[in-house]
Design an enzyme around this catalytic site. Structure first.
Site, PDB file in Angstrom:
ATOM      1  CE  LYS A  36      -4.174  -1.929   2.128  1.00 18.47           C
ATOM      2  NZ  LYS A  36      -5.157  -1.748   3.216  1.00 18.47           N
ATOM      3  CE1 TYR A  49      -9.453  -2.767  -0.341  1.00 20.46           C
ATOM      4  CE2 TYR A  49      -9.041  -0.625  -1.349  1.00 20.46           C
ATOM      5  CZ  TYR A  49      -8.601  -1.696  -0.597  1.00 20.46           C
ATOM      6  OH  TYR A  49      -7.332  -1.714  -0.082  1.00 20.46           O
ATOM      7  CG  ASN A 100      -3.892  -2.474   6.565  1.00 20.18           C
ATOM      8  OD1 ASN A 100      -3.696  -2.048   5.426  1.00 20.18           O
ATOM      9  ND2 ASN A 100      -4.875  -3.311   6.850  1.00 20.18           N
ATOM     10  CG  HIS A 153      -5.568  -6.001  -0.261  1.00 14.65           C
ATOM     11  ND1 HIS A 153      -6.787  -6.033   0.385  1.00 14.65           N
ATOM     12  CD2 HIS A 153      -5.693  -6.798  -1.359  1.00 14.65           C
ATOM     13  CE1 HIS A 153      -7.609  -6.807  -0.282  1.00 14.65           C
ATOM     14  NE2 HIS A 153      -6.978  -7.289  -1.353  1.00 14.65           N
ATOM     15  CD  GLU A 203      -8.784  -8.635  -3.763  1.00 11.88           C
ATOM     16  OE1 GLU A 203      -9.571  -8.374  -2.830  1.00 11.88           O
ATOM     17  OE2 GLU A 203      -7.704  -9.229  -3.602  1.00 11.88           O
TER      18      GLU A 203
END
Length: 261
Positions: A10, A50, A113, A116, A127
């Site tokens: 990310k 998403y 975070n 992913h 994805e």
């Protein structure tokens, strides 16, 4: 069971120069790295990526963060890749992730975070298609060739395509221009996105593109045959007011004779 999985480093991890650290963990684990790509999500891509969370209160936060900077997407292959990758990245809330996991070692946030990863075969299929939308297209740089007299309108168009300034340097905006230029692949994608999506679902190949402006000279047959010999396809430009000229019909005949579309 050998399978594939996707993970995305990310924007927070990219900005902290953690890409090498994250990727190396999967390589050291024994996974085979199949694809690697750095890019920035568009808003549309993020919402598609998403999509499963579109009705969740945190959907906006997810899409806002993932579009905030460059990411690095990877597809890996190995034994139980999906489940193993999920264990390696740790809990979604980084502050709850176990030490030794990627999030546990490097993250503190929820959306921010670090990484992913796909959590099922279904999510991997979706994805990976979004993240690697153009990856498998085998694009040969198309050719734009212009022969003979080029009026200011066509010259301006070529300048726009090539990032040049020929038209502004010519007296009266008219230039005698014989040559060729590359049309950047990104320009093709921007102008012909829907067409590329169809091609992506077929053979993943985009033919060379040759544009010929038929000039007013009668003796140019040899030059046309030479450039047509390099082409996979041809677009012939004609004057909308005057209609097809004899030279236009000549070029069309040569193109059809060579089996060009």
């Amino acid at each position: 069971m050998t399978e594939k999985s996707l993970f995305i480093v990310k924007p927070d991890a990219v900005s902290r120069n953690l890409v090498g650290e994250v990727v190396s963990r999967f390589e050291k684990k024994g996974f085979k790295l199949l694809k690697l790509k750095m890019f920035t999500f568009t808003q549309a891509q993020a919402e598609n990526f998403y999509g499963v969370h579109k009705d969740k209160p945190f959907f906006g936060e997810l899409t806002s963060f993932i579009t905030s900077g460059p990411v690095v997407a990877a597809i890996i292959e190995g034994n139980n890749a999906i489940a193993t990758t999920r264990i390696m990245i740790g809990a979604t809330k980084s502050f709850e992730a176990d030490p030794g996991s990627i999030r546990g070692d490097f993250g503190l946030g929820f959306s921010e975070n670090i990484i992913h990863a796909s959590d099922s075969q279904e999510s991997f299929d979706h994805e990976s298609k979004v993240a690697f939308e153009w990856y498998d297209l085998q694009i040969r740089q198309p050719i734009v060739a212009v022969l003979g007299h080029v009026d200011s309108g066509k010259t301006s168009l070529l300048d726009r395509i090539r990032g040049t300034g020929v038209q502004g340097r010519e007296a009266g905006g008219i230039t005698q221009h014989i040559g060729a230029s590359f049309l950047p692949s990104d320009t093709i994608k921007e102008m012909c996105g829907p067409l590329y999506k169809k091609l992506e679902q077929s053979e993943h190949k985009v033919p060379g593109l040759l544009v010929i402006d038929t000039p007013g000279h009668a003796d140019f047959g040899g030059e046309v045959e030479r450039v047509l010999g390099m082409a996979d396809g041809v677009i012939i430009l004609t004057d909308a007011a005057e209609g097809p000229m004899p030279q236009t019909k000549f070029v069309l005949g040569k193109a059809l004779a060579q089996g060009l579309k």
